[in-house]
Design an enzyme around this catalytic site. Sequence first.
Site, mmCIF file in Angstrom:
data_model
loop_
_atom_site.group_PDB
_atom_site.id
_atom_site.type_symbol
_atom_site.label_atom_id
_atom_site.label_comp_id
_atom_site.label_asym_id
_atom_site.label_seq_id
_atom_site.Cartn_x
_atom_site.Cartn_y
_atom_site.Cartn_z
ATOM 1 C CE LYS A 116 -5.343 40.421 -23.515
ATOM 2 N NZ LYS A 116 -5.530 39.620 -24.715
ATOM 3 C CD GLU A 200 -5.858 43.063 -16.236
ATOM 4 O OE1 GLU A 200 -4.719 42.569 -16.241
ATOM 5 O OE2 GLU A 200 -6.236 43.917 -17.053
ATOM 6 C CG HIS A 235 -14.647 44.979 -22.248
ATOM 7 N ND1 HIS A 235 -14.412 45.789 -21.178
ATOM 8 C CD2 HIS A 235 -15.605 44.100 -21.858
ATOM 9 C CE1 HIS A 235 -15.174 45.421 -20.168
ATOM 10 N NE2 HIS A 235 -15.906 44.405 -20.548
ATOM 11 N NE ARG A 293 -3.774 42.055 -33.032
ATOM 12 C CZ ARG A 293 -4.456 43.130 -32.664
ATOM 13 N NH1 ARG A 293 -4.342 44.247 -33.373
ATOM 14 N NH2 ARG A 293 -5.241 43.117 -31.601
#
Length: 651
Positions: A116, A200, A235, A293
């Site tokens: 990421k 973040e 999440h 993917r």
Amino acid sequence: MITTLLVANRGEIACRVMRTAKALGLTTVAVHSATDRNARHVEEADIAIDLGGAKPAESYLRADAVLAAAKAAGAQAIHPGYGFLSENAGFARACEEAGLVFLGPPASAIDAMGSKSAAKALMEDAGVPLVPGYHGEAQDYATFQREAARIGYPVLLKAAAGGGGKGMKVVERESELAEALESAQREAQSGFGDSRMLVEKYLTKPRHVEIQVFADKHGNCLYLNERDCSIQRRHQKVVEEAPAPGLSVELRRGMGEAAVRAAQAIGYVGAGTVEFLYDEGSNQFFFMEMNTRLQVEHPVTEAITGLDLVAWQIRVARGEPLPITQEQVPLNGHAIEVRLYAEDPEGGFLPASGHLALYREPPAGPGRRVDSGIREGDEISPFYDPMLAKLIAWGENREEARQRLLSMLCETAVGGFKTNLAFLRRVLAHPAFAAAELDTGFIARHQEQLLPAASALPETFWQLAGEAWAQSEAERVRGDDAHSPWSARDGWRSGLPGETDLHLLAKGESQVVRLRHADGVRGATLNGEWLDVAIGGVRRRHLALRQGDSLYLEWNGELVPVRRFDAIAEAEAAHAHHGGLGAPMNGSIVRILVEPGQVVEAGAALVVLEAMKMEHSIRAPHAGVVKSLYCREGELVSEGTSLVELEEASA
């Protein structure tokens, strides 16, 4: 040439990949852990190879064992599915070095987008808007403490090499950061073999919109519309749909073209998904991550395009060009997918596991699809993701798809442990979902309706349960002479009113139900698997499935397990657990944070339990003193097992 394909995964994705591979004439190879020896994906494969072990690190995450299995089976290619080794650049390289075709992007693309942090740096260079955050190499606590303060709380910790909600924690204030960071790093290491994190800004009301991209080896790349995946818990996605409701043509094109540019910038090949956070208020989107993917939710894209994405993966791996251009990408109707999980929505969505005593899928048909990898009688292990199946409905428009999916959920039955089946029905039936009022806070905002407070089961339920139980028992056990009074199960006694007392247990409640032969629930008749009830000239049907010692009765959209109640045995069991904090689900003890004699405050973490690749902290319900520990690190425990005995602090 690819003639034999090994699927380095399990469950529904392994079954789904093998279905297409067989349709293309390929020989399929399954790998499995010791736990999955009798799993459905093993049975459906042409060849099966045991990797040994139980936990992912001992089986599906062992790249060397998977490569050895491919060699032993004579496979020329490996499909990684999603999760496990699917976004492992080292595994992709190892496949290439072994002369195997990896049905995914080049290792260099996984390196660029699989992290990421690297992906966000790349997007920043490309001018794609990013959510404020820190994606650097320094991983010490002081760095995260400083960066979180700079960004401003709340913040979101995310595993740099992960996905699917693993290694992801929302931190509301600085006092929570140290514990959350440590737990997230352990989850990331356990799930992906990489503990690196990023942090973040946590946006409070975004939509999660993602773009399906596909690229071949000839420089062609296109996007196959978008999906909205905003309905999430812990999440992780619960409901996905395509196309995303309410997006303008211009916005859809802008996001799609940005996703294609990102894929082309790293020489991408195969199926991938570029994920964005979309703010409806400002009409802005922010790059979040790219999954290199196939995604869990790919069936909704297949439903609106009529394309088989696994078939595309195989053909691209063979060196064939994409069969259509961007202008030819179809967009027909609307599709919605829900994920059926073994979990307890009322208990914080904690994962569940155990014996799958009952399992019924809705029948397939036009606009109806079920992807699953389980069968009735299977054991659902605590070592893997708790998703059982995916139900997908297509319609000419969103409302038609929604109604069709609701009907499919009504035809689904699962018994043996808690699931989110009733919760899914409430989500799809909610007026806000019907109106496409979507964002990632949907579940929390409508929690009162989606997760209603538990209430006592009414008398009507108990009477229906008693009637269904008595009639199912009569069908199960009959004497040699069906007309003999001794074979009857209606409570008949010579010279006395016919009545039966049933001690029943359902949802933790016990009830003595008295059935009188003459005045039971009027018109209640068990016809096969349905209890027909006629009251006031209105007939209603309730699903009533007898399975072993349990009866599963549909009540208010939920399948409630009912069984006979032994008061003495229940009292003994309750006494055995008195005073102890028990395991909320099957799992393994990761860490013990206290010791006997230690004084703890209310809310303090005592034990960390790992189940379904997620960590769960057992916390003190009140201040007190740890009297005893009944577990040790590394130990496997069952749901309900006493872990810690905590005495209340003296006044």
